[in-house]
Write a protein that holds these residues in place. Structure first.
Motif, mmCIF file in Angstrom:
data_model
loop_
_atom_site.group_PDB
_atom_site.id
_atom_site.type_symbol
_atom_site.label_atom_id
_atom_site.label_comp_id
_atom_site.label_asym_id
_atom_site.label_seq_id
_atom_site.Cartn_x
_atom_site.Cartn_y
_atom_site.Cartn_z
ATOM 1 N N ASN A 321 12.222 2.195 -10.778
ATOM 2 C CA ASN A 321 10.938 1.477 -10.741
ATOM 3 C C ASN A 321 10.510 1.223 -9.311
ATOM 4 O O ASN A 321 9.342 1.378 -8.939
ATOM 5 C CB ASN A 321 11.045 0.144 -11.476
ATOM 6 C CG ASN A 321 11.229 0.339 -12.958
ATOM 7 O OD1 ASN A 321 10.965 1.412 -13.475
ATOM 8 N ND2 ASN A 321 11.679 -0.693 -13.639
ATOM 9 N N HIS A 322 11.484 0.832 -8.488
ATOM 10 C CA HIS A 322 11.177 0.566 -7.091
ATOM 11 C C HIS A 322 10.651 1.821 -6.398
ATOM 12 O O HIS A 322 9.667 1.783 -5.659
ATOM 13 C CB HIS A 322 12.462 0.065 -6.417
ATOM 14 C CG HIS A 322 12.317 -0.216 -4.972
ATOM 15 N ND1 HIS A 322 11.770 -1.379 -4.479
ATOM 16 C CD2 HIS A 322 12.647 0.513 -3.884
ATOM 17 C CE1 HIS A 322 11.774 -1.351 -3.170
ATOM 18 N NE2 HIS A 322 12.305 -0.213 -2.780
ATOM 19 N N CYS A 325 7.104 2.610 -7.516
ATOM 20 C CA CYS A 325 6.120 1.679 -6.955
ATOM 21 C C CYS A 325 5.877 1.982 -5.489
ATOM 22 O O CYS A 325 4.732 1.983 -5.022
ATOM 23 C CB CYS A 325 6.602 0.239 -7.124
ATOM 24 S SG CYS A 325 6.684 -0.264 -8.834
ATOM 25 N N GLU A 326 6.950 2.268 -4.755
ATOM 26 C CA GLU A 326 6.787 2.598 -3.337
ATOM 27 C C GLU A 326 5.960 3.871 -3.164
ATOM 28 O O GLU A 326 5.079 3.943 -2.313
ATOM 29 C CB GLU A 326 8.162 2.837 -2.704
ATOM 30 C CG GLU A 326 9.002 1.613 -2.540
ATOM 31 C CD GLU A 326 8.593 0.797 -1.351
ATOM 32 O OE1 GLU A 326 8.442 1.374 -0.265
ATOM 33 O OE2 GLU A 326 8.383 -0.406 -1.538
ATOM 34 N N GLU A 329 2.398 3.199 -3.709
ATOM 35 C CA GLU A 329 1.789 2.491 -2.582
ATOM 36 C C GLU A 329 1.529 3.425 -1.416
ATOM 37 O O GLU A 329 0.561 3.252 -0.685
ATOM 38 C CB GLU A 329 2.716 1.372 -2.122
ATOM 39 C CG GLU A 329 2.432 0.055 -2.789
ATOM 40 C CD GLU A 329 3.485 -0.963 -2.471
ATOM 41 O OE1 GLU A 329 4.001 -0.947 -1.346
ATOM 42 O OE2 GLU A 329 3.797 -1.764 -3.367
ATOM 43 N N ARG A 353 6.069 -3.134 -15.706
ATOM 44 C CA ARG A 353 6.092 -3.200 -14.243
ATOM 45 C C ARG A 353 5.263 -2.096 -13.606
ATOM 46 O O ARG A 353 4.586 -2.313 -12.614
ATOM 47 C CB ARG A 353 7.525 -3.128 -13.735
ATOM 48 C CG ARG A 353 8.248 -4.385 -14.048
ATOM 49 C CD ARG A 353 9.670 -4.382 -13.635
ATOM 50 N NE ARG A 353 10.346 -5.430 -14.401
ATOM 51 C CZ ARG A 353 11.524 -5.916 -14.083
ATOM 52 N NH1 ARG A 353 12.147 -5.464 -13.037
ATOM 53 N NH2 ARG A 353 12.071 -6.844 -14.816
ATOM 54 N N LEU A 354 5.343 -0.900 -14.191
ATOM 55 C CA LEU A 354 4.601 0.217 -13.601
ATOM 56 C C LEU A 354 3.102 0.040 -13.809
ATOM 57 O O LEU A 354 2.305 0.271 -12.904
ATOM 58 C CB LEU A 354 5.083 1.531 -14.214
ATOM 59 C CG LEU A 354 6.527 1.888 -13.898
ATOM 60 C CD1 LEU A 354 6.941 3.131 -14.657
ATOM 61 C CD2 LEU A 354 6.722 2.107 -12.417
ATOM 62 N N GLN A 356 1.541 -2.691 -14.198
ATOM 63 C CA GLN A 356 1.054 -3.797 -13.381
ATOM 64 C C GLN A 356 0.702 -3.312 -11.988
ATOM 65 O O GLN A 356 -0.218 -3.819 -11.342
ATOM 66 C CB GLN A 356 2.147 -4.853 -13.306
ATOM 67 C CG GLN A 356 1.639 -6.214 -12.940
ATOM 68 C CD GLN A 356 2.779 -7.209 -12.894
ATOM 69 O OE1 GLN A 356 3.925 -6.847 -12.606
ATOM 70 N NE2 GLN A 356 2.483 -8.448 -13.163
ATOM 71 N N LYS A 357 1.449 -2.319 -11.512
ATOM 72 C CA LYS A 357 1.172 -1.773 -10.194
ATOM 73 C C LYS A 357 -0.081 -0.920 -10.175
ATOM 74 O O LYS A 357 -0.694 -0.732 -9.135
ATOM 75 C CB LYS A 357 2.333 -0.878 -9.766
ATOM 76 C CG LYS A 357 3.418 -1.560 -9.031
ATOM 77 C CD LYS A 357 2.990 -1.947 -7.651
ATOM 78 C CE LYS A 357 4.100 -2.683 -6.961
ATOM 79 N NZ LYS A 357 3.834 -2.879 -5.551
#
Lengths: 502, 450
Positions: A321-322, A325-326, A329, A353-354, A356-357
């Protein structure tokens, strides 16, 4: 099937009698083995009757099942006789060749961990004694770490593993203002067993957080050295946590690191300085091995993510997930397919979570994975541990995804920090695994619960596995904080790490 | 140390004045043991070693001196005496002992008789790092007294554990108003009215500190718990904002913010890190993280089975006496009681120490106190006889409560009466002719059928 050992022994003797009559002579070793087995069975009969209350199989007269029962009984008898001979075990569950004399089968004498010998009553006794010995003496009252009891019928292939019920927490047997075990550890154990803290990284961080509290509340008793006493203090806490939920490989490595740091404290350090140093070490460990490693892995993986990619992820891995998300971004254009499976349905959390990003996601269940795979360009998987022979231990279902991806020629990338590398070797998911609460599989739809009384149904077992192992042939690349390595380089990393530690 | 126990034993028993005008409520005998023995026993069984007891001077004196009310509790009791004027609420009492409180506390009321597995409540408190965890029980038949003017509305979420809403009917003038913030976060809420509040609370130390600052709150049940439940959903509960604003934002609610209540545990950053990495959420369907990012959480454990009584009314007292033998492991007949033969006793009766029971008496479903004398041919059914009572020959006592040191004259016939302390009932007395000294009990529901 479990109780057939008792009756199977008798059948086995008949078999040997038959062989005698048929003209085959028993070798000297076989006669010795027979005598030993008879003794073992006599002992085993009493113990087995006590420790196996669930006798669910009626004796059928069908010859096929009897032969199977005999073979299994012979295997068990051989196993117990080997244990009794040396105190160590040879390989578990030998193949069903009853006439092989025991001497030929012991190339490596290895000790099996106790948590995968639950069906052996001797080992259970040893474990109980060990828990008793790990008592902590508080106010001259000796209280022992309680043992959590097995729950429900276990499928026979996995009867060597522990299975607990979430409704019977270990805190039932502890006193309420827990004096024996530090409150932070009790809280952590509860959070583990209820699943509030789940996921390899989360569990390790929570463990280290609890240890920080334990260390700050610790005072060295007189006549003791901090380096030795603190390690002894931590042992019952670790067994308590193990009872709540079996420790993960990452947690094991973290504990090893802490124990090493504690034992390396020079004796001239004052208590406050020593504690400060230890707290610092823990913070460094988390910072380096988890947080910075995640950053490094994200940086390497972003090179592998191209615009227009369709990435498949499975379950909820904090690291994957991290990374995603990175990458988002940093401006990469991709979409994600989240694959989920029962009973945990962790994919929903990853999806949340994904989304939401702002990443566009698709959600499928694992049964649809072969339908969706033609669209996928890459598969990113998280890992619970990386074993020394290159196998990847991860959430159950991962090996299926890797298999199907291989069939479709889709690259599979596993992301894993180096502190999860483990020296164990495993080629299948049976030998060492974790059994979760079987009641999680029960589902109520429209007011009807079909499996409500599953324990009353004979020969029905509910199996809720947690982990499985993926062979290295299905994994194309492992992205670690040391770089991007093939699966087979794991032992090299382990060797290098050990050299560093020394 | 993890939890400190606090026993609130200063209550007046305002709803059972007939019984309590002479004996203070914590010392009322239930099953021949003082009422406060039951919560103390519960705490002792679970493993507590020390209890802070907040009580009045009179009760403290009775505890230490009077042999009839001797408490055989092995725990260390730290007794704090407060004035008896009755103005001090439970929260005021907590403020009074603020200095003694070093960790999170478990507050128990002295009139609670229960066999709950206490770890259920405390586990909620531990696992979710809750601010308050309390115990409630589904009401049994006798407590569903008709037309109770002050119903309690308790709102819980889907899982039945998280407390979302708590209000008393007396405080709701226009009707039940549920704030939009609650509904947005928990779309499915179950509102229950038939629950008995056991007055057992696990409170964080930060709450006690908060109480010490805010002297306006005087009752735990009436004010503090509803306040905390409301505070769960007020604005500015997210973790990031907590660091930034120091000024009070939520001015509507008497200028208190969550900052006061939210006591950061050690290494809050690390806990946050672990929570972020964990793939667990307590709800699903919306975009927010676990607990909606709120730091203040209230949990409740609702018992379906098992006993849970609060002895604050007369009917509760009578019912508790009936259930008392289940809690006490001692034999029903105390060994020091002198009992003659030709004596009938039912299996759920209890006879206290030092009693004299003469021939041809019949005792069914009753409790006889310590040092009581029962003469011949007495029939006692469904009654509670307290300590030091003398019952002369030929009496017939049914469904009554006879308080300490009373004397029932020969041949008296008492039905559903309450005889006060030290009263005398004349011989051949009938209930109706003795209305001055006894009070007719109209709670025939509670006595059940023989």
């Amino acid at each position: 099937m479990a109780d057939s050992g008792v009756s199977g022994g008798a059948d086995k003797k008949d078999n040997i009698e038959r062989e005698k009559i048929e003209g085959k002579e028993l070798t000297k070793e076989e006669k010795q083995r027979l005598r030993k087995e008879k003794k073992q069975q006599k002992k085993g009969k009493e113990k087995k009757d006590a420790s196996l209350p669930q006798v669910s199989v009626a004796e059928t007269a069908a010859p096929a099942s009897q032969l199977k029962a005999e073979r299994r009984a012979r295997q068990e008898a051989e196993r117990t006789s080997k244990q009794s001979k040396k105190g160590d075990t040879g390989q578990p569950a030998t193949t069903s060749k009853p006439k092989i004399p025991p001497n030929e089968l012991q190339p490596v004498v290895k000790r099996l961990p106790e948590h995968i010998q639950v069906d052996d009553p001797d080992v259970l006794k040893k474990l109980a004694k060990k828990l008793e010995r790990q008592q902590t003496t508080e106010n001259s009252e000796i209280q022992k770490i309680p043992r959590r009891l097995d729950y429900g019928y276990k499928v026979s292939l996995f009867s060597h593993l522990l299975q607990y019920s979430r409704k019977a927490p270990l805190t039932q047997q502890l006193s309420i203002p827990s004096a024996v075990i530090h409150p932070a550890i009790v809280r952590l154990g509860l959070q583990y067993s209820q699943g509030i803290v789940a996921g390899s990284n989360a569990r390790s961080i929570a463990l280290l957080h609890a240890f920080k509290q334990v260390i700050s509340d610790y005072t060295t008793p007189s006549n003791e050295e901090l380096s030795r006493d603190l390690v002894n203090k931590l042992k019952p806490y670790i067994s308590f946590l193990n009872q709540c939920r079996p420790l993960s490989a990452s947690m094991g490595n973290a504990i090893k690191y802490i124990k090493k740091e504690i034992s390396n404290i020079p004796s001239q350090f004052k208590e406050d300085d020593a504690k400060k140093k230890l707290l610092n070490c823990i913070e460094c460990f988390i910072e380096e091995k988890i947080v910075l490693a995640a950053k490094a892995i994200a940086k390497s993986s972003i090179e592998k993510i191209n615009d227009g990619d369709v990435i498949l992820v499975y379950g909820c891995s904090s690291l994957v997930n991290h990374i995603l998300c990175e990458a988002f971004e940093k401006g990469r254009k991709f979409r994600v397919i989240v694959v989920d499976s029962r009973p945990r349905l962790e994919g929903r959390e990853a999806l949340r979570r994904l989304v939401q990003k702002g990443i566009s996601c698709t959600y499928v269940l694992i049964s649809a994975v072969s339908y969706i795979l033609p669209e996928v360009s890459k598969v990113f998987l998280g890992a619970h541990a990386l074993l020394a022979n290159g196998y990847v231990m991860s959430r159950v279902g991962t090996s299926q995804i890797a298999l199907v991806a291989k069939a479709f020629n889709v690259p599979v990338l596993v992301c894993c920090e180096t502190y999860k590398f483990c020296e164990r070797v495993q080629t299948d998911s049976f030998v060492s695994n974790e059994l979760d609460d079987p009641d999680d599989l029960i589902v109520t739809r429209k007011g009807e619960t079909q499996l409500k009384d599953w324990q009353q149904v004979p020969r029905l077992g509910l199996l809720n596995l947690v982990y499985d192992v993926t062979p290295p042939d299905f994994v194309d690349l492992v992205i670690t904080d040391l770089g991007m390595i093939p699966c087979t380089s794991v032992p090299v990393v382990l060797r290098v790490k050990n050299v560093d530690l020394l | 140390m993890e939890l400190q126990a606090v026993l609130m034993a200063a209550g007046g028993g305002s709803r059972m004045t007939d019984l309590t005008y002479n004996t203070p409520k914590p010392m009322l005998p239930v099953g021949n043991k003082p009422l406060m023995w039951y919560p103390l026993n519960l705490l002792e069984r679970v493993g507590f070693e020390e209890v802070i007891v907040i009580t009045t001077r009179e009760v403290h004196k009775m505890m230490s001196t009077d042999p009839k009310t001797k408490l055989d509790i092995k725990m260390k009791l730290d007794v704090v005496c407060i004035q008896e004027d009755g103005d001090m609420g439970t929260a005021d009492a907590l403020r009074h002992i603020h200095q003694k409180v070093k960790t999170d506390i478990l507050v128990v009321s002295c009139d609670l008789i229960t066999d709950v597995a206490l770890h259920e409540v405390v586990d909620l408190f531990r696992a979710h790092n809750a601010t308050v965890a309390m115990l409630m029980s589904k009401a049994h038949e006798f407590t569903e007294t008709v037309n109770v003017p002050q119903r309690d509305f308790v709102g819980v979420d889907q899982s039945g554990k998280r407390l979302l809403f708590m209000a008393n009917e007396a405080d709701l003038e226009d009707g039940l108003i549920v704030r939009r913030s609650i509904i947005r976060k928990h779309p499915r809420m179950h509102i229950k009215t038939g629950l008995v509040d056991a007055h057992l609370y696990c409170l964080k130390k930060a709450v006690v500190d908060f109480l010490a600052e805010n002297k306006s709150i005087s009752s735990i049940r009436g004010e503090l718990v509803p306040f905390l439940v409301r505070k769960q959903f007020s604005k500015m509960t997210s973790g990031q904002k907590r660091m930034d604003d120091t000024e009070t934002v939520d001015q509507k609610n008497d200028g208190l913010t969550n900052d006061d209540l939210f006591f950061p545990s050690r290494d809050e950053a690390l806990l946050q890190l672990a929570q972020e990495r964990s793939c667990w959420n307590d709800h699903r369907g919306d975009m927010s993280e676990a607990y909606h990012g709120g730091k203040l959480r209230c949990y409740v454990h609702i018992m379906d089975q098992g006993l849970c009584y609060r002895v604050n009314t007369l009917s509760a007292y009578i019912e508790a006496n009936r259930m008392a033998p289940k809690f006490i492991e001692e034999p029903a007949v105390h060994p020091s009681a002198v009992i003659s033969e030709r004596f009938q006793m039912g299996s759920d009766s209890m006879i206290g120490a030092g009693c004299h029971v003469a021939d041809k008496t019949s005792i069914k479903r009753s409790t006889i106190g310590i040092s009581t004398t029962v003469k011949e041919k007495v029939k006692v059914t469904n009654s509670i006889i307290m300590h030091g009572v003398t019952i002369e020959e030929g009496c017939n006592i049914q469904g009554s409560v006879i308080c300490s040191n009373a004397v029932i004259g020969r041949g008296a016939d008492l039905k559903y009466c309450l005889v006060g302390n030290g009263q005398r009932i004349e011989p051949e007395g009938d209930t109706y002719s003795n209305t001055k000294k006894s009070i007719l009990l109209e709670v025939s529901v509670t006595f059940g059928l023989v």
